[in-house]
Design a protein around this motif. Structure first.
Motif, PDB file in Angstrom:
ATOM      1  N   ARG A   1       0.847  -1.208   0.000  1.00 25.07           N
ATOM      2  CA  ARG A   1       0.000   0.000   0.000  1.00 25.07           C
ATOM      3  C   ARG A   1       0.879   1.254   0.000  1.00 25.07           C
ATOM      4  O   ARG A   1       0.679   2.173  -0.784  1.00 25.07           O
ATOM      5  N   VAL A   2       1.872   1.223   0.924  1.00 24.27           N
ATOM      6  CA  VAL A   2       2.783   2.380   1.022  1.00 24.27           C
ATOM      7  C   VAL A   2       3.518   2.568  -0.302  1.00 24.27           C
ATOM      8  O   VAL A   2       3.622   3.690  -0.841  1.00 24.27           O
ATOM      9  N   ALA A   3       4.018   1.439  -0.848  1.00 22.47           N
ATOM     10  CA  ALA A   3       4.797   1.542  -2.084  1.00 22.47           C
ATOM     11  C   ALA A   3       3.941   2.077  -3.229  1.00 22.47           C
ATOM     12  O   ALA A   3       4.341   3.010  -3.951  1.00 22.47           O
ATOM     13  N   LEU A   4       2.752   1.491  -3.395  1.00 19.76           N
ATOM     14  CA  LEU A   4       1.894   1.912  -4.516  1.00 19.76           C
ATOM     15  C   LEU A   4       1.436   3.359  -4.348  1.00 19.76           C
ATOM     16  O   LEU A   4       1.435   4.152  -5.304  1.00 19.76           O
ATOM     17  N   SER A   5       1.067   3.709  -3.123  1.00 18.88           N
ATOM     18  CA  SER A   5       0.605   5.071  -2.873  1.00 18.88           C
ATOM     19  C   SER A   5       1.718   6.080  -3.156  1.00 18.88           C
ATOM     20  O   SER A   5       1.513   7.086  -3.848  1.00 18.88           O
ATOM     21  N   SER A   6       2.935   5.779  -2.616  1.00 18.84           N
ATOM     22  CA  SER A   6       4.058   6.705  -2.825  1.00 18.84           C
ATOM     23  C   SER A   6       4.420   6.776  -4.307  1.00 18.84           C
ATOM     24  O   SER A   6       4.753   7.849  -4.833  1.00 18.84           O
ATOM     25  N   ALA A   7       4.377   5.624  -4.990  1.00 19.84           N
ATOM     26  CA  ALA A   7       4.741   5.603  -6.414  1.00 19.84           C
ATOM     27  C   ALA A   7       3.777   6.472  -7.223  1.00 19.84           C
ATOM     28  O   ALA A   7       4.193   7.247  -8.081  1.00 19.84           O
ATOM     29  N   SER A   8       2.463   6.355  -6.927  1.00 22.12           N
ATOM     30  CA  SER A   8       1.479   7.131  -7.702  1.00 22.12           C
ATOM     31  C   SER A   8       1.632   8.623  -7.443  1.00 22.12           C
ATOM     32  O   SER A   8       1.708   9.426  -8.388  1.00 22.12           O
TER      33      SER A   8
END
Ligand SMILES: Nc1nc2c(ncn2[C@@H]2O[C@H](COP(=O)(O)OP(=O)(O)OP(=O)(O)O)[C@@H](O)[C@H]2O)c(=O)[nH]1
Length: 526
Positions: free
Chosen positions: A122-129
């Motif tokens: 979640r953290v990775a996808l959110s930060s990436a977006s």
């Protein structure tokens, strides 16, 4: 210090929510320049979505997880997308950017809903977006048409924030067990505090850029105004027409050099003097009425020909175009007048009209004018039951003059003959030249054949004295045919034919005589 390094993440999220909320309140009160509304509205929308996002994320545990995680993160992407779009739209209002941001945001939302199975993901996808959206904004800002220093600086903040988010993605991928949204610790604290700082810097940056754009637009507008003013001043000073302004009392408040020349006055003497002073005496009353109508807004535009006077007493004709102007409270009602000198045009018009109705050689009426007057005379005579006479005069052997002395002498003789005939009749009668050496006379005041004969004889005898043309002494007589209205005809054709017939009778009778159409009169004997 320890609080700064390890703040409570929920508190920081609350701060992010409050910060965005306050930004919305502040921005709503900001007066932006026309043309920048779209960027401004996108930015506000961005802040609303971000506030909503932080509220939903912050409420994790108290609301359904999908609402906090999926909708919260989705709102965050949409919020950053709107914010980024606002920065780009400040300079380039193009639809393609909206589509670009929409594509990246929708992809982010899709990936998050499909693959955010663990807290670290979640953290990775959110930060990436979010990082992709902010990086895209930074790149678009740097590739703008004219990236100002402020714009570059804001873009650098965006890059720094994107790099930080990229590091966060890497950390989440490398250490999936050590990261989740609410986990406390220095890395988390740094991330959220940076996000908070970024929110502040972004808000200030946007407002400053908005102001910068407004200032630039203002500078361009001022520059354009100056160019227009220079242009107008040049037109005013070098115009070939008179231009003036008059206030609501009809006093001239501004006048150009041409106006001074046209009116034979100085600009100083014109300013402060009534416009009506310039108008010729005979037209002052009418001009006064029209001026009042214009100044009271009864009419807004005026175009007419007017006679003007100069201090030396001379007059000229001008074509006046005047418009009424109302400029707020500053100057109140004003009149803008433009006067073109049309004196030459007027003279040409008068000459043209004269030429259309007069014989250019003798200045007498031509056939068209004579015909018109004859019609009038017939109408009057018919109504009043009176008579009038028509004389048809043809010079005798005029060709000989031309052949012997040339056309120039012939012309001068014709001019002299015209004068002599005119002197034999009253002003109310009409004398016309209708052919080479042919003249007609309408004797309006003659209603008996006796009187007609008297005048015709006077004309004939006026030729008895030789004509002195240049060095020549010329003798020329004339033959005259007389027709009476209504005795010889009641139409122009009948009367002309009868007088012509009578004139030929005179020619055949030996010339230098008067003949009537219906009564036989041998003049020589008179
Ligand atoms: N100088 C001059 N001559 C003109 C003008 N118009 C016509 N004529 C001439 O006037 C003459 C008129 O001659 P006619 O009326 O035919 O004949 P006439 O010589 O007068 O003889 P009668 O009329 O028979 O007595 C011609 O020679 C024309 O060329 C003009 O404007 N100026």
């Amino acid at each position: 210090m320890s609080i700064l390094l390890s703040p409570d993440i929920r508190t920081v999220i609350l701060l992010l929510f409050a910060g965005n909320l306050l930004a919305i309140v502040m921005l709503s009160a900001y007066r932006r320049k026309e043309g920048l509304e779209l960027a401004y509205r996108r930015y506000i929308a961005g802040k609303i979505f971000q506030a909503l996002a932080w509220m939903l994320i912050g409420a994790r545990g108290t609301i359904p997880d999908w609402l906090s995680a999926d909708v919260g993160n989705g709102s965050l992407y949409v919020g950053f997308a709107f914010e980024g779009l606002a920065f780009v739209l400040l300079e380039r209002r193009e639809k393609k950017f909206t589509r670009l941001y929409a594509a990246v945001t929708i992809t982010g939302i899709f990936l998050f809903s499909m693959f955010s199975t663990t807290p670290a993901l979640r953290v990775a996808l959110s930060s990436a977006s979010v990082g992709s959206i902010t990086a895209m904004t930074a790149i678009l800002m740097l590739y703008s048409i004219q990236a100002s220093r402020l714009r570059v600086l804001v873009a650098c903040f965006y890059i720094a924030f994107s790099i930080m988010l990229a590091c966060r993605v890497a950390y989440a991928v490398l250490y999936p067990n050590q990261i989740s949204v609410f986990q406390n610790g220095p890395i988390q604290a740094f991330t959220y505090l940076m996000t908070f700082a970024f929110t502040l810097v972004g808000g200030a940056g946007f407002l400053l850029l908005l102001k910068e754009q407004s200032d630039d637009a203002l500078a361009i507008a001022v520059n354009e105004l100056q160019i227009r003013e220079t242009l107008l001043t040049n037109i005013f000073n070098t115009s070939s027409v008179a231009i003036f302004l008059a206030n609501d009392d009809g006093y001239i408040s501004m006048a150009n050099q041409r106006m001074a020349e046209m009116f034979g006055r100085t600009i100083d003497s014109l300013i402060g003097s009534p416009y009506l002073d310039c108008v010729a005496e005979a037209q002052k009353d009418e001009a006064h009425d029209q001026l009042q109508k214009l100044l009271s807004s009864e009419i807004s535009f005026l175009k007419l020909e007017r006679e003007y006077s100069r201090p030396d007493g001379s007059h000229f004709w001008g074509q006046l175009t005047a418009t009424h102007m109302h400029d707020g409270q500053k100057v109140g009602h004003q009149l803008v007048g433009v006067i073109a000198d049309i004196t030459d045009l007027k003279l040409a018009e008068v000459n043209m009209r004269k030429m259309a109705h007069h014989d250019p050689l003798t200045g007498l009426a031509n056939r068209a004018l004579f015909s018109d007057r004859l019609q009038q005379a017939m109408m009057v005579a018919k109504r009043d039951q009176t008579r009038f006479a028509l004389l048809y005069i043809d010079l005798d052997k005029f060709k000989l003059v031309n052949d012997s002395f040339g056309h120039q002498v012939g012309d001068k003789l014709l001019q002299e003959v015209a004068l002599r005939i005119s002197r034999c009749v009253r002003d109310s009668d009409i004398v016309a030249r209708v052919g080479g050496d042919e003249f007609v006379v309408l004797l309006r005041s003659v209603n008996t054949t006796e009187n007609a004969l008297l005048v015709a004889e006077k004309v004939r005898i006026s030729h008895a004295k030789n004509f002195k043309i240049e060095e020549h002494d010329l003798a020329i007589s004339c033959s005259i045919g007389v027709a009476m209205y209504p005795d010889d005809g009641t139409s122009e054709t009948e009367l002309s034919a009868k007088s012509d017939e009578a004139m030929y009778k005179a020619k055949h009778g030996g010339r230098d005589q008067v003949q009537f159409a219906t009564i036989t009169t041998t003049n020589n004997s008179l």
